[in-house]
Design a protein around this motif. Structure first.
Motif, PDB file in Angstrom:
ATOM      1  N   ILE A  99       4.643   1.821   0.441  1.00 36.71           N
ATOM      2  CA  ILE A  99       3.785   2.907  -0.026  1.00 36.71           C
ATOM      3  C   ILE A  99       2.336   2.458   0.099  1.00 36.71           C
ATOM      4  N   GLY A 100       1.517   3.239   0.809  1.00 37.01           N
ATOM      5  CA  GLY A 100       0.101   2.935   0.988  1.00 37.01           C
ATOM      6  C   GLY A 100      -0.747   3.936   0.242  1.00 37.01           C
ATOM      7  N   LEU A 101      -1.589   3.464  -0.672  1.00 33.24           N
ATOM      8  CA  LEU A 101      -2.366   4.329  -1.565  1.00 33.24           C
ATOM      9  C   LEU A 101      -3.846   4.322  -1.181  1.00 33.24           C
ATOM     10  N   HIS A 102      -4.400   5.513  -1.016  1.00 32.32           N
ATOM     11  CA  HIS A 102      -5.779   5.632  -0.538  1.00 32.32           C
ATOM     12  C   HIS A 102      -6.807   5.302  -1.623  1.00 32.32           C
ATOM     13  N   TRP A 103      -8.028   5.113  -1.198  1.00 36.65           N
ATOM     14  CA  TRP A 103      -9.168   4.785  -2.036  1.00 36.65           C
ATOM     15  C   TRP A 103      -9.769   6.070  -2.617  1.00 36.65           C
ATOM     16  N   ARG A 104     -10.784   5.919  -3.464  1.00 41.85           N
ATOM     17  CA  ARG A 104     -11.445   7.090  -4.047  1.00 41.85           C
ATOM     18  C   ARG A 104     -12.065   7.952  -2.954  1.00 41.85           C
ATOM     19  N   THR A 172       1.135  -0.865  -1.971  1.00 38.79           N
ATOM     20  CA  THR A 172      -0.162  -1.488  -1.769  1.00 38.79           C
ATOM     21  C   THR A 172      -1.215  -0.395  -1.744  1.00 38.79           C
ATOM     22  N   GLY A 173      -2.453  -0.795  -1.898  1.00 39.89           N
ATOM     23  CA  GLY A 173      -3.544   0.162  -1.858  1.00 39.89           C
ATOM     24  C   GLY A 173      -4.866  -0.547  -1.992  1.00 39.89           C
ATOM     25  N   PHE A 174      -5.925   0.159  -1.619  1.00 40.27           N
ATOM     26  CA  PHE A 174      -7.266  -0.413  -1.645  1.00 40.27           C
ATOM     27  C   PHE A 174      -8.138   0.360  -2.638  1.00 40.27           C
ATOM     28  N   SER A 175      -8.938  -0.368  -3.433  1.00 38.23           N
ATOM     29  CA  SER A 175      -9.873   0.216  -4.378  1.00 38.23           C
ATOM     30  C   SER A 175      -9.115   1.066  -5.400  1.00 38.23           C
ATOM     31  N   PHE A 176      -9.335   2.375  -5.446  1.00 39.93           N
ATOM     32  CA  PHE A 176      -8.588   3.210  -6.395  1.00 39.93           C
ATOM     33  C   PHE A 176      -7.086   3.092  -6.108  1.00 39.93           C
ATOM     34  N   GLY A 177      -6.743   2.923  -4.838  1.00 39.97           N
ATOM     35  CA  GLY A 177      -5.339   2.707  -4.476  1.00 39.97           C
ATOM     36  C   GLY A 177      -4.809   1.376  -4.984  1.00 39.97           C
ATOM     37  N   GLY A 178      -5.707   0.355  -5.024  1.00 38.93           N
ATOM     38  CA  GLY A 178      -5.315  -0.920  -5.612  1.00 38.93           C
ATOM     39  C   GLY A 178      -5.085  -0.789  -7.107  1.00 38.93           C
ATOM     40  N   MET A 179      -5.910   0.030  -7.758  1.00 42.35           N
ATOM     41  CA  MET A 179      -5.721   0.263  -9.197  1.00 42.35           C
ATOM     42  C   MET A 179      -4.388   0.957  -9.461  1.00 42.35           C
ATOM     43  N   MET A 180      -4.051   1.937  -8.597  1.00 41.46           N
ATOM     44  CA  MET A 180      -2.771   2.629  -8.769  1.00 41.46           C
ATOM     45  C   MET A 180      -1.611   1.693  -8.458  1.00 41.46           C
ATOM     46  N   SER A 181      -1.803   0.777  -7.528  1.00 36.68           N
ATOM     47  CA  SER A 181      -0.763  -0.226  -7.256  1.00 36.68           C
ATOM     48  C   SER A 181      -0.488  -1.053  -8.508  1.00 36.68           C
ATOM     49  N   ASN A 182      -1.553  -1.435  -9.201  1.00 33.77           N
ATOM     50  CA  ASN A 182      -1.380  -2.180 -10.453  1.00 33.77           C
ATOM     51  C   ASN A 182      -0.634  -1.349 -11.490  1.00 33.77           C
ATOM     52  N   ALA A 183      -0.984  -0.057 -11.603  1.00 35.86           N
ATOM     53  CA  ALA A 183      -0.308   0.813 -12.565  1.00 35.86           C
ATOM     54  C   ALA A 183       1.187   0.906 -12.244  1.00 35.86           C
ATOM     55  N   ILE A 184       1.516   0.985 -10.957  1.00 31.89           N
ATOM     56  CA  ILE A 184       2.923   1.010 -10.528  1.00 31.89           C
ATOM     57  C   ILE A 184       3.611  -0.284 -10.935  1.00 31.89           C
ATOM     58  N   GLY A 185       2.927  -1.405 -10.708  1.00 23.97           N
ATOM     59  CA  GLY A 185       3.514  -2.692 -11.075  1.00 23.97           C
ATOM     60  C   GLY A 185       3.751  -2.823 -12.562  1.00 23.97           C
ATOM     61  N   CYS A 186       2.868  -2.228 -13.366  1.00 24.77           N
ATOM     62  CA  CYS A 186       3.015  -2.316 -14.822  1.00 24.77           C
ATOM     63  C   CYS A 186       4.203  -1.509 -15.336  1.00 24.77           C
ATOM     64  N   GLU A 187       4.511  -0.382 -14.690  1.00 23.55           N
ATOM     65  CA  GLU A 187       5.503   0.543 -15.245  1.00 23.55           C
ATOM     66  C   GLU A 187       6.751   0.762 -14.399  1.00 23.55           C
ATOM     67  N   MET A 188       6.720   0.407 -13.138  1.00 25.65           N
ATOM     68  CA  MET A 188       7.813   0.826 -12.257  1.00 25.65           C
ATOM     69  C   MET A 188       8.588  -0.330 -11.656  1.00 25.65           C
ATOM     70  N   GLY A 189       8.712  -1.425 -12.393  1.00 23.68           N
ATOM     71  CA  GLY A 189       9.481  -2.556 -11.893  1.00 23.68           C
ATOM     72  C   GLY A 189      10.956  -2.270 -11.718  1.00 23.68           C
TER      73      GLY A 189
END
Length: 295
Positions: A99-104, A172-189
């Protein structure tokens, strides 16, 4: 009147008859040349069932989804994502999902066209399924966990529609996408195996999920949009969640380090570099794929 009786057989005669009867029975019994009891037929072997495809519910059947824009309803709202199936898609092959997540102010279209999913697609060739979700208002604020629910809905739809490996879902994701990647890691293990945030932070939230993920982080010290310290804070959260020690060891060829003593199968890697600003480094794709390939 005298009644004449036939003479009774003697004991020897009776025993002899019995012995003869037993001998005949042991040899097949009956008169010479008489019929014999046929041996029972061997049981008919039951054919083994055909091998069943492993992977998600979409394996083994004709694909219900195709490369292109897809929609899914989440929180009563129709949301979209781009799905990229490999050329020569095989319904019996359980593909990893990236999954690739876009930036702001970015878009799903830019993720797939700008540099082919952050450079990962050329490295995987036709051996992975790629997803580029579209954020609401071109971002990932994740208000009330809405974007987490969107991610769960789209992953479920893809797993039911095509053949994927549920044990190898990566974000994975960059900038805002990186932030969403972290949110996924926190809740979607429970759904995602590993994350790879680039220039991210915890600004999209970090719910207290009970399942852990492996994580590799990338951040430049001279990033003037998302401070390096914000990336370190995100990293430290996963170091603590995965019970890693403070000791690190070099890994790869780009200055990355891996924290030691982490929970089994849940490594944490930090790729901090001095320059590069707010931009993914050229080496990011190679380090991410090498990390994902461990699982």
């Amino acid at each position: 009147m005298t009644i004449l009786r036939a003479p009774s057989p003697g004991l020897g005669t009776v025993l002899g008859a019995c012995w003869l009867t037993a001998a005949l029975a042991a040899c097949g019994g009956g008169a010479a040349g008489g019929p014999t009891t046929p041996a029972p037929a061997p049981p008919v072997a039951t054919p083994a069932p055909p091998p069943q495809p492993s992977g998600s519910a979409g394996c083994g059947s004709a694909a219900k989804l195709a490369t292109g824009e897809q929609t899914v309803t989440s929180d009563g709202i129709q949301r979209s994502y781009w799905l990229e199936l490999p050329a020569g898609y095989d319904r019996h092959k359980a593909y990893p999902v990236i999954i690739g997540l876009h930036w702001r102010d970015g878009s799903a279209t830019e993720v797939r066209t700008w540099n082919n999913f952050f450079g990962l697609k050329p490295l995987y060739g036709n051996n992975a399924i790629f997803i580029a979700p579209q954020g609401r208002n071109a971002g990932w604020a994740n208000d009330g966990g809405r974007d987490i629910r969107f991610m769960r809905a789209l992953i479920s739809q893809v797993q039911q529609g095509v053949c994927t490996d549920p044990q190898r879902v990566f974000a994975t994701g960059f900038s805002f996408g990186g932030m969403m990647s972290n949110a996924i890691g926190c809740e979607m293990g429970d759904v995602v195996r590993a994350i790879a945030p680039m220039a991210g932070s915890l600004w999209s939230g970090c719910g207290n999920g009970t399942h852990r993920v492996a994580a590799i982080f990338d951040h430049a010290m001279d990033d003037n949009v998302v401070p390096y310290a914000a990336g370190e804070a995100a990293r430290n959260t996963f170091v603590a969640r995965n019970s890693c020690s403070a000791t690190t060891a070099p890994i790869g060829n780009n200055g990355c380090v891996e924290y030691q003593g982490c929970s089994a199968g849940k490594p944490v890697v930090w790729c901090g570099h001095a320059t590069g600003g707010h931009w993914p480094p050229a080496f990011a794709a190679g380090e991410m794929k090498a990390f994902f390939d461990r699982f």
